[in-house]
Design an enzyme around this catalytic site. Structure first.
Site, PDB file in Angstrom:
ATOM      1  CG  ASP A   1      47.760  12.664   8.639  1.00  0.00           C
ATOM      2  OD1 ASP A   1      47.438  13.793   8.227  1.00  0.00           O
ATOM      3  OD2 ASP A   1      48.698  12.471   9.436  1.00  0.00           O
TER       4      ASP A   1
ATOM      5  CG  ASN B   1      41.800  18.592  12.990  1.00  0.00           C
ATOM      6  OD1 ASN B   1      41.205  17.558  12.681  1.00  0.00           O
ATOM      7  ND2 ASN B   1      43.124  18.647  13.020  1.00  0.00           N
TER       8      ASN B   1
HETATM    9  C1  FPP Z   1      44.188  15.209   7.841  1.00  0.00           C
HETATM   10  O1  FPP Z   1      45.006  15.589   6.769  1.00  0.00           O
HETATM   11  C2  FPP Z   1      42.787  15.227   7.434  1.00  0.00           C
HETATM   12  C3  FPP Z   1      41.819  15.928   8.042  1.00  0.00           C
HETATM   13  C4  FPP Z   1      42.035  16.745   9.245  1.00  0.00           C
HETATM   14  C5  FPP Z   1      40.445  15.938   7.505  1.00  0.00           C
HETATM   15  C6  FPP Z   1      39.942  14.612   7.042  1.00  0.00           C
HETATM   16  C7  FPP Z   1      38.780  14.819   6.165  1.00  0.00           C
HETATM   17  C8  FPP Z   1      38.549  14.142   5.041  1.00  0.00           C
HETATM   18  C9  FPP Z   1      39.381  13.016   4.566  1.00  0.00           C
HETATM   19  C10 FPP Z   1      37.396  14.484   4.203  1.00  0.00           C
HETATM   20  C11 FPP Z   1      36.216  13.578   4.378  1.00  0.00           C
HETATM   21  C12 FPP Z   1      35.341  14.002   5.459  1.00  0.00           C
HETATM   22  C13 FPP Z   1      34.037  13.708   5.527  1.00  0.00           C
HETATM   23  C14 FPP Z   1      33.278  14.161   6.692  1.00  0.00           C
HETATM   24  C15 FPP Z   1      33.306  12.973   4.492  1.00  0.00           C
HETATM   25  P1  FPP Z   1      45.900  16.880   6.934  1.00  0.00           P
HETATM   26  O2  FPP Z   1      45.122  18.046   6.478  1.00  0.00           O
HETATM   27  O3  FPP Z   1      46.417  16.969   8.339  1.00  0.00           O
HETATM   28  O4  FPP Z   1      47.083  16.560   5.950  1.00  0.00           O
HETATM   29  P2  FPP Z   1      48.601  16.997   6.118  1.00  0.00           P
HETATM   30  O5  FPP Z   1      49.110  16.325   7.364  1.00  0.00           O
HETATM   31  O6  FPP Z   1      49.247  16.481   4.886  1.00  0.00           O
HETATM   32  O7  FPP Z   1      48.622  18.495   6.224  1.00  0.00           O
END
Ligand code: FPP
Length: 257
Positions: A37, A85
């Site tokens: 996250d 998501n």
């Molecule tokens: C949450 O951060 C992250 C995700 C929903 C996506 C996770 C994906 C990756 C780390 C990339 C790697 C993936 C693969 C398949 C290799 P957020 O976007 O919710 O962050 P925020 O809470 O700060 O907005």
């Protein structure tokens, strides 16, 4: 204990290799699950688009896969996309759906070489065809590998997984394949997507959020939780070892004494 880069080569600060050496081999968690996250906030802090955070996060996936494999962890489950998501802006969802392709396009040969097996939990059929193709190829190319399992939770939701298991059980009961007397926790687990992976021993969540977000709800009954304020793109091998060192200090009693 996130150490700034310039301290890491200082003799008083243990190097990665020294820290790995000190990990008790007999008490390494077999299954580590991670809620990656903070990509969006990492990007925002740098005035970058959110997707830049996801892209940076992809590189961290490689780093952590390598160290987890080195530490002899058997299963590493990464929460890459939840069933919730899809509510994100279309462009961001499209980007996230391209990431497995990009990641596997770059790193699949390395995973094959390291004897890592790629697997997935989640609703495979509702993924876009290009994502399905990339994931299917990775699972196929690594199916004979017997090293660490790199398990992506992709289009995954814990409640929906439990619901599917219940439906499967009801179906089998109606077909006479299963009687209610036979249904116990072990049998129930066999209807979950993780039936061959086992329950996580350790859950790591980055970015300071303290919740499960619909991740492996049944499987986490006795999992040890470890949280860090670091955003996922800033997470590194030293943070991973912080989590492992803390895990090794915990006394797991599974309800006993
Ligand atoms: C949450 O951060 C992250 C995700 C929903 C996506 C996770 C994906 C990756 C780390 C990339 C790697 C993936 C693969 C398949 C290799 P957020 O976007 O919710 O962050 P925020 O809470 O700060 O907005």
């Amino acid at each position: 204990m996130v150490k700034p880069f310039f301290f890491r080569n200082h003799p008083a600060v243990p190097s990665l290799e020294e820290r790995i050496e000190k990990i008790k081999k007999e008490n390494v968690p077999a299954h580590v699950a991670i809620i990656m996250d903070g990509n969006g906030r990492w990007a925002k802090k740098r005035s970058l688009p959110r997707v830049a955070g996801h892209h940076e996060g992809m590189k961290v996936v490689r780093k952590i896969t390598i160290i987890a494999d080195k530490l002899n962890i058997k299963v590493l489950t990464l929460y890459a996309f939840s069933t919730e998501n899809w509510k994100r802006p279309k462009k961001e969802v499209e980007y996230l759906m391209k990431l497995p392709e990009e990641f596997l396009g770059i790193y699949l040969p390395e995973l094959v070489e390291k004897n890592v097996r790629v697997q997935m939990i989640g609703d495979f059929d509702s993924l876009p065809p290009h994502t399905r193709r990339a994931v299917r190829k990775a699972m196929e190319d690594t199916k004979d590998n017997d090293g660490m399992i790199l398990n992506f939770a992709l289009n995954y939701g814990g409640r929906s997984e439990i619901l599917s298991a219940v439906k499967g059980i009801v179906r089998d009961v109606n077909l006479g394949k299963l009687s209610l007397d036979q249904l116990d926790e072990e049998r129930f687990s066999s209807y979950l997507m993780t039936h061959q992976l086992g329950d996580p021993d350790l859950l790591i969540r980055t970015s300071g959020e303290l919740r499960l977000s619909n991740f492996m709800l049944w499987q986490m009954a006795y999992t040890e939780f470890w949280f860090t304020d670091a955003y996922w793109p800033d997470f590194d091998e030293h943070c991973f070892l912080d989590a492992l060192e803390e895990y090794q200090k915990r006394s797991r009693r599974f309800g006993g004494i």
